[in-house]
Design an enzyme around this catalytic site. Sequence first.
Site, PDB file in Angstrom:
ATOM      1  N   GLY A 247       0.823  -1.200   0.000  1.00 33.19           N
ATOM      2  CA  GLY A 247       0.000   0.000   0.000  1.00 33.19           C
ATOM      3  C   GLY A 247       0.854   1.245   0.000  1.00 33.19           C
ATOM      4  CG  ASP A 363     -14.246   9.474   1.895  1.00 36.65           C
ATOM      5  OD1 ASP A 363     -15.119   9.478   1.008  1.00 36.65           O
ATOM      6  OD2 ASP A 363     -13.042   9.642   1.657  1.00 36.65           O
ATOM      7  N   GLY A 696       6.475 -15.928  -0.480  1.00 43.19           N
ATOM      8  CA  GLY A 696       5.515 -14.833  -0.502  1.00 43.19           C
ATOM      9  C   GLY A 696       5.772 -13.820  -1.590  1.00 43.19           C
ATOM     10  CB  SER A 701      -2.564 -10.540 -12.695  1.00 44.60           C
ATOM     11  OG  SER A 701      -2.343 -11.384 -13.803  1.00 44.60           O
TER      12      SER A 701
END
Length: 710
Positions: A247, A363, A696, A701
């Site tokens: 992230g 939000d 890992g 995809s």
Amino acid sequence: MTNFFNRSPKHQSHHYQPHQQDVTDISYSMENVSISSNAMMDIDTSYRSSKPTYNNPQQQQQQQQQQQAQNNLFNKENITPLNSPTKSILHNSPQQAKSSTSPQHLYNKLVNANYNGNSPQPGIQQQQNNRALQNNINQLQPPLNKRYKLTEAEFYAKANSARTKRLTSIAQLYFLDYYCDMFDYVINRRERTAIVEKNLLTDPMYKNDITKQQFEWKNYIGRERALLRKRRLKPKHKDFEMITQIGQGGYGQVFLSRKRDTREICALKILNKKLLIKLDETRHVLTERDILTNTRSDWLVKLLYAFQDQEKVFLAMEFVPGGDFRTLLNNTGYLIPPHARFYISEMFAAVNSLHELGFTHRDLKPENFLIDSKGHIKLTDFGLAAGTVCNDRIESMKIKLQNLQNLNDFNDDSNNDNHHYQVPSSLIYERQKIFKQSQQQQQQQNSNNTTANSIVGSPDYMALEVLEGKNYNYTIDYWSLGCMLFEALCGYPPFSGSKQDETYYNLKHWKTALRRPQTKDGRYVFSDRTWNLIIKLIASPNNRLQNFKQVQQQSYFSDIKDWGNLRQKTPPFTPQLDNEEDAGYFDDFEDDEMMMKYKDVFARQEQNEQLLEKSNTTTTTTTTTTTKNGKRFSPGSKFNDNFIGFTFKHKSNPNNKFTNGSGNTGRYGNGNGNNNNNGEINLLNMVENGNGIGNGNSRSSRLNPLATLY
């Protein structure tokens, strides 16, 4: 437990009001101020001489009355709260008659005592005494801007402030948690000791062998000592092994991490402390921390550890490996009604868990809902790394909405077809096409821009009253969920336009823009009960559903018989994971093409760092310790003051568990390794690299299994 927190008997005898009692206790506990001998040599102490003589009884009585009045004044003036900027020290100076002017400061009194008025230029000895006096005064005096005493109104205003209440709650929770945890540890230790003693006395292996008994007892004591030391350790950044980034936000990054000693997998958010303070985002971080530490709900992401250093704050959270709901929608385009009902029902349950804690999200977006390893929903992002729900963003969106008032003029210009605004089409295929084109244009703009875009974002899911700056309650989250249900079934949000300005205009005129989607042959996409729910969620505050019970009673959810059993149902999609470190459902931050959509985020982060660097150059800060009011402090400590009570360690931390030297539990279980089924860790013979752990690094995809159904 309550007996440990009762007042002492000497305090129970008083019958003051609560706040008066506290202030009185504080004033009585003030310490006398000590002054060095050099300063005391020059202080007039004649008032301590023997009692004066009076010529007549009337004069004596009058003097005693004046003295009594002065004593009463002294007692009132010197009751100073403990957290007041100054502590009264007038009781060490002579008591004088009450004057019409403000009381003379102790510094001035001591300085005046050093000058007799006859020698305007003191000698060398006098100068040395003055310097010694000044050093003492510098230690006694508060900062120049805090030389006054708080008035009663100021004191109680400060005591009732939000910051004080939060710190008070933190202190209460800290001590309650500390003593409960300590008692739990002591009780468990006694149980373990009793079991060990029993086994040493009854087990044939040790029963008749004193040497083995002593050896095993010594090992047991060593393990208890190791456990006790582990309990005292605070988490640090170096305790976590970074696996891969999952992230990115304007204030920091999120990494998939593993705690080195306990082998726990977590999502570690790392945020710049100075940047958070500079941009006034501290409150949002503390809100995130408070929500995560207070929750016991399976619907909300759990906090494992919270800690800080001089430059960063860290939140180690539960890792939810299935990606977010936005990724699911991108892979499928839209959901069939049964699947949409499954996810929206879990979203309502998750949001209700947040509301029960007393918080409103404000939000909500598909990105805020994660899918766990079993396929169920968890709510996250309460205003942290991505800058969600910052007041600046809401304010800028509000200004954007107000500026679009000029679009009303276009409707009156019949000769300008380019500027004439039309109500959005109700045909589903047209709106889907427009929405996809707008997304592509936005991605193209992000790839072409070299600087950060405005803080203004798209209000696709935000309730109108939030943008208009009006009063609102937690039902604004229901508006957002209604928009997400609409998008899940149609493939586009209800107010989306070809441009961002059109989206704002649709939201401003939502009663006209909200239309029931239709197919080419005129059939409605939504069933009647689905549309009835949506218009009760996307509605004015008075007409909107007001609580979770009303939501459950809607005919749309009539098939759900037990809301408490939602997580036991079979989800339509379950993530296919190779191992516990599998981050394949998150973006690969090593893929340049995938990072194009983060270009705006990276640019905003660079802009924030430049702003911080600019502010650092204009402010002279040193890394060495300096003296302030006679105390030594580090310049970085001022940032820690904003995060008091931030540190947290979850109760199920394996360091709170106990194992014996062979991997067995403290109750002599049958474990045979460093990690057993109970998650308990061998504290003596821990292996740094566990067995059976994948690398890992598989970031290929994934094809969403739901995609084959549409």
